[in-house]
Scaffold this motif. Structure first.
Motif, PDB file in Angstrom:
ATOM      1  N   GLY A  12      -1.373   4.325  -4.062  1.00 24.41           N
ATOM      2  CA  GLY A  12      -1.179   3.835  -2.712  1.00 24.41           C
ATOM      3  C   GLY A  12      -2.219   2.989  -2.072  1.00 24.41           C
ATOM      4  O   GLY A  12      -2.043   1.907  -1.582  1.00 24.41           O
ATOM      5  N   GLY A  13      -3.473   3.410  -2.405  1.00 20.89           N
ATOM      6  CA  GLY A  13      -4.565   2.736  -1.892  1.00 20.89           C
ATOM      7  C   GLY A  13      -4.485   1.322  -2.474  1.00 20.89           C
ATOM      8  O   GLY A  13      -4.816   0.115  -1.860  1.00 20.89           O
ATOM      9  N   ILE A  18      -3.289  -4.902  -2.653  1.00 25.23           N
ATOM     10  CA  ILE A  18      -2.707  -5.703  -3.140  1.00 25.23           C
ATOM     11  C   ILE A  18      -1.820  -6.534  -2.361  1.00 25.23           C
ATOM     12  O   ILE A  18      -1.677  -7.913  -2.352  1.00 25.23           O
ATOM     13  N   VAL A  19      -1.026  -5.690  -1.753  1.00 27.94           N
ATOM     14  CA  VAL A  19       0.291  -6.303  -0.989  1.00 27.94           C
ATOM     15  C   VAL A  19      -0.267  -6.954   0.036  1.00 27.94           C
ATOM     16  O   VAL A  19       0.071  -8.135   0.664  1.00 27.94           O
ATOM     17  N   GLY A  20      -1.354  -6.440   1.002  1.00 30.15           N
ATOM     18  CA  GLY A  20      -2.287  -7.154   1.857  1.00 30.15           C
ATOM     19  C   GLY A  20      -2.639  -8.682   1.542  1.00 30.15           C
ATOM     20  O   GLY A  20      -2.604  -9.420   2.288  1.00 30.15           O
ATOM     21  N   ASP A  26      -4.586 -11.244   3.503  1.00 30.91           N
ATOM     22  CA  ASP A  26      -5.842 -10.699   3.873  1.00 30.91           C
ATOM     23  C   ASP A  26      -7.133 -11.335   3.196  1.00 30.91           C
ATOM     24  O   ASP A  26      -6.853 -11.716   2.145  1.00 30.91           O
ATOM     25  N   SER A  27      -8.135 -11.332   3.731  1.00 27.64           N
ATOM     26  CA  SER A  27      -9.329 -11.766   3.271  1.00 27.64           C
ATOM     27  C   SER A  27      -9.926 -10.726   2.121  1.00 27.64           C
ATOM     28  O   SER A  27      -9.643  -9.443   2.122  1.00 27.64           O
ATOM     29  N   MET A  28     -10.076 -11.244   1.049  1.00 32.44           N
ATOM     30  CA  MET A  28     -10.747 -10.213  -0.167  1.00 32.44           C
ATOM     31  C   MET A  28     -12.218 -10.709  -0.650  1.00 32.44           C
ATOM     32  O   MET A  28     -12.541 -11.444  -1.537  1.00 32.44           O
TER      33      MET A  28
END
Length: 50
Positions: A12-13, A18-20, A26-28
């Motif tokens: 889930g985390g 990955i979805v974000g 989202d920034s990575m």
């Protein structure tokens, strides 16, 4: 049961990460990617070892 709970929490985390990243742009930063890597390895370890 404890292993299953830990694995699905990790899935889930990492899945939320990955979805974000893909759908919400989202920034990575590098440190964030390095922080998610051990979680992903911990989720895969029980599958690989059995």
């Amino acid at each position: 049961m404890g292993t299953a709970c830990a694995v699905w929490s990790g899935v889930g985390g990492v899945g939320a990460f990955i979805v974000g990243a893909i759908f919400f742009a989202d920034s990575m930063p590098q440190m964030l990617r390095l922080g998610v890597l051990p979680i992903a390895c911990g989720v895969a370890a029980p599958r690989v070892s059995s």
